[in-house]
Design a protein around this motif. Sequence first.
Motif, PDB file in Angstrom:
ATOM      1  N   ILE A 195       0.837  -1.203   0.000  1.00  0.00           N
ATOM      2  CA  ILE A 195       0.000   0.000   0.000  1.00  0.00           C
ATOM      3  C   ILE A 195       0.871   1.251   0.000  1.00  0.00           C
ATOM      4  CG2 ILE A 195      -1.702   1.311   1.312  1.00  0.00           C
ATOM      5  CD1 ILE A 195      -2.889  -1.303   2.251  1.00  0.00           C
ATOM      6  N   GLY A 196       1.995   1.200   0.741  1.00  0.00           N
ATOM      7  CA  GLY A 196       2.908   2.331   0.748  1.00  0.00           C
ATOM      8  C   GLY A 196       3.498   2.621  -0.626  1.00  0.00           C
ATOM      9  N   LEU A 197       3.765   1.559  -1.406  1.00  0.00           N
ATOM     10  CA  LEU A 197       4.272   1.751  -2.766  1.00  0.00           C
ATOM     11  C   LEU A 197       3.232   2.413  -3.658  1.00  0.00           C
ATOM     12  CD1 LEU A 197       6.205  -1.613  -3.360  1.00  0.00           C
ATOM     13  CD2 LEU A 197       7.170   0.675  -2.995  1.00  0.00           C
ATOM     14  N   PHE A 198       1.977   2.006  -3.510  1.00  0.00           N
ATOM     15  CA  PHE A 198       0.912   2.644  -4.287  1.00  0.00           C
ATOM     16  C   PHE A 198       0.748   4.112  -3.883  1.00  0.00           C
ATOM     17  CE2 PHE A 198      -0.513  -1.742  -5.116  1.00  0.00           C
ATOM     18  CZ  PHE A 198      -0.736  -1.650  -6.476  1.00  0.00           C
ATOM     19  N   LEU A 199       0.889   4.398  -2.595  1.00  0.00           N
ATOM     20  CA  LEU A 199       0.816   5.787  -2.139  1.00  0.00           C
ATOM     21  C   LEU A 199       1.978   6.595  -2.688  1.00  0.00           C
ATOM     22  CD1 LEU A 199      -0.516   7.956  -0.368  1.00  0.00           C
ATOM     23  CD2 LEU A 199       0.846   7.103   1.552  1.00  0.00           C
ATOM     24  N   LEU A 200       3.162   5.982  -2.726  1.00  0.00           N
ATOM     25  CA  LEU A 200       4.333   6.660  -3.279  1.00  0.00           C
ATOM     26  C   LEU A 200       4.149   6.959  -4.765  1.00  0.00           C
ATOM     27  CD1 LEU A 200       7.254   7.666  -2.891  1.00  0.00           C
ATOM     28  CD2 LEU A 200       8.021   5.336  -3.439  1.00  0.00           C
ATOM     29  N   ALA A 201       3.515   6.042  -5.472  1.00  0.00           N
ATOM     30  CA  ALA A 201       3.269   6.257  -6.899  1.00  0.00           C
ATOM     31  C   ALA A 201       2.381   7.470  -7.137  1.00  0.00           C
ATOM     32  CB  ALA A 201       2.625   5.010  -7.505  1.00  0.00           C
ATOM     33  N   ASN A 202       1.471   7.751  -6.212  1.00  0.00           N
ATOM     34  CA  ASN A 202       0.607   8.921  -6.349  1.00  0.00           C
ATOM     35  C   ASN A 202       1.351  10.224  -6.074  1.00  0.00           C
ATOM     36  OD1 ASN A 202      -2.367   8.056  -6.753  1.00  0.00           O
ATOM     37  ND2 ASN A 202      -1.643   6.664  -5.179  1.00  0.00           N
ATOM     38  N   MET A 203       2.467  10.138  -5.368  1.00  0.00           N
ATOM     39  CA  MET A 203       3.203  11.334  -4.990  1.00  0.00           C
ATOM     40  C   MET A 203       4.268  11.719  -6.014  1.00  0.00           C
ATOM     41  SD  MET A 203       3.627  10.358  -0.948  1.00  0.00           S
ATOM     42  CE  MET A 203       4.569  11.820  -0.573  1.00  0.00           C
ATOM     43  N   ILE A 260      -2.893   3.824 -21.370  1.00  0.00           N
ATOM     44  CA  ILE A 260      -2.142   2.919 -20.490  1.00  0.00           C
ATOM     45  C   ILE A 260      -1.510   3.676 -19.341  1.00  0.00           C
ATOM     46  CG2 ILE A 260      -0.146   1.382 -20.382  1.00  0.00           C
ATOM     47  CD1 ILE A 260      -0.780   0.575 -23.285  1.00  0.00           C
ATOM     48  N   ILE A 261      -0.904   4.823 -19.643  1.00  0.00           N
ATOM     49  CA  ILE A 261      -0.228   5.605 -18.595  1.00  0.00           C
ATOM     50  C   ILE A 261      -1.215   6.049 -17.525  1.00  0.00           C
ATOM     51  CG2 ILE A 261       0.970   7.778 -18.131  1.00  0.00           C
ATOM     52  CD1 ILE A 261       2.253   7.504 -20.912  1.00  0.00           C
ATOM     53  N   PHE A 262      -2.326   6.622 -17.933  1.00  0.00           N
ATOM     54  CA  PHE A 262      -3.279   7.135 -16.958  1.00  0.00           C
ATOM     55  C   PHE A 262      -4.037   6.012 -16.252  1.00  0.00           C
ATOM     56  CE2 PHE A 262      -3.234  11.281 -19.374  1.00  0.00           C
ATOM     57  CZ  PHE A 262      -2.539  11.945 -18.380  1.00  0.00           C
ATOM     58  N   THR A 263      -4.202   4.876 -16.907  1.00  0.00           N
ATOM     59  CA  THR A 263      -4.802   3.735 -16.210  1.00  0.00           C
ATOM     60  C   THR A 263      -3.943   3.319 -15.032  1.00  0.00           C
ATOM     61  OG1 THR A 263      -5.909   2.911 -18.201  1.00  0.00           O
ATOM     62  CG2 THR A 263      -5.509   1.333 -16.446  1.00  0.00           C
ATOM     63  N   VAL A 264      -2.634   3.275 -15.243  1.00  0.00           N
ATOM     64  CA  VAL A 264      -1.716   2.907 -14.154  1.00  0.00           C
ATOM     65  C   VAL A 264      -1.707   3.979 -13.063  1.00  0.00           C
ATOM     66  CG1 VAL A 264       0.697   2.445 -13.584  1.00  0.00           C
ATOM     67  CG2 VAL A 264      -0.282   1.524 -15.693  1.00  0.00           C
ATOM     68  N   ILE A 265      -1.639   5.242 -13.468  1.00  0.00           N
ATOM     69  CA  ILE A 265      -1.572   6.332 -12.482  1.00  0.00           C
ATOM     70  C   ILE A 265      -2.851   6.397 -11.656  1.00  0.00           C
ATOM     71  CG2 ILE A 265      -1.483   8.846 -12.237  1.00  0.00           C
ATOM     72  CD1 ILE A 265       0.356   8.945 -14.648  1.00  0.00           C
ATOM     73  N   PHE A 276      -4.016   5.297  -7.199  1.00  0.00           N
ATOM     74  CA  PHE A 276      -4.843   5.947  -6.176  1.00  0.00           C
ATOM     75  C   PHE A 276      -6.057   5.094  -5.828  1.00  0.00           C
ATOM     76  CE2 PHE A 276      -8.552   8.570  -5.160  1.00  0.00           C
ATOM     77  CZ  PHE A 276      -8.097   9.218  -4.017  1.00  0.00           C
ATOM     78  N   GLY A 277      -6.699   4.514  -6.844  1.00  0.00           N
ATOM     79  CA  GLY A 277      -7.869   3.677  -6.593  1.00  0.00           C
ATOM     80  C   GLY A 277      -7.541   2.465  -5.743  1.00  0.00           C
ATOM     81  N   THR A 278      -6.380   1.863  -5.991  1.00  0.00           N
ATOM     82  CA  THR A 278      -5.958   0.717  -5.182  1.00  0.00           C
ATOM     83  C   THR A 278      -5.735   1.120  -3.737  1.00  0.00           C
ATOM     84  OG1 THR A 278      -4.918  -0.321  -7.099  1.00  0.00           O
ATOM     85  CG2 THR A 278      -4.199  -1.064  -4.922  1.00  0.00           C
TER      86      THR A 278
END
Length: 281
Positions: A113-121, A149-154, A158-160
């Motif tokens: 979860i921390g990695l997903f949060l980092l991706a949003n930052m 593809i890029i925006f789906t990942v980005i 946040f959704g995850t």
Amino acid sequence: MVPKRRRRPQTVTEWVLLLGAVLVAIVIAFPFLLILINSFKSPSDYSSGGPLQLPAEIYLDGIVAFWERVDFPQKLWNSVLISGLVSVFAVVVSVLNAFAIGIGRVRGRTWVIGLFLLANMLPQEALLYPLYYMFKQVGLYNNVWAVIIIFTVIQSAFGTYLLSAVYGTFPKSVLEAAAIDGAGRWRILWQVIVPISRPTISVLLIFFFIWTWNEFLIPLTFLVSNENQTVPVAISVLQGDRLMDVTTTSASALLGLVPTLIFFLIFQRTLTRGITAGAVK
């Protein structure tokens, strides 16, 4: 059935809060009103009366000029296609990821979860060159699928992060009852968890669409041909060429704003219900 009457503010504090809310609404709506007024004003009318004066007559040449110069229907379709597919794909990916993290309880859940949060930052500027090089290599540069593809990942990052927190508090009794009835993980996900969390998913879907619609830097970098550009990119490119006066610029901003405004108004009740459902357990 007698309709329920709205309660009026009674205390001084309530009246002050109401007045503050009205003032904030006026401040927020003022730029839109300014765009609306100047979109239907001729250049000469603007020069003589300024931006705050109402137009002497309805002037549509600015809207027509922008519509024809950028081929607005094509740009509108590109934005709708990209935003619509991204919102759907990102929600699906978010649900699957959150199910594995929140319900499946994978090892190292906190770190994931921390990695997903980092991706949003991470700022988008830091991603431009690696993404540019990667999509150049696979032949997707100047292709709408690269942006999708890029925006789906980005957006799914946040959704995850959000859905993992929601699914982490999901009642175990409901899952155990579904398992006793013979439901597998796939059936539990789509017939139990998704219907119950539909308000939150609806909110994510709306936010993903609006966020993707308003994105500028990545579409500007990856969609260089005129036929692939989105509405925000088309507006900026035409303004950069200095082909528009003030009133045509206002008309372009109005045309770029109206689709998202209509989308928001259509799904306003869904958004309100989703936020309310998330606030009340």
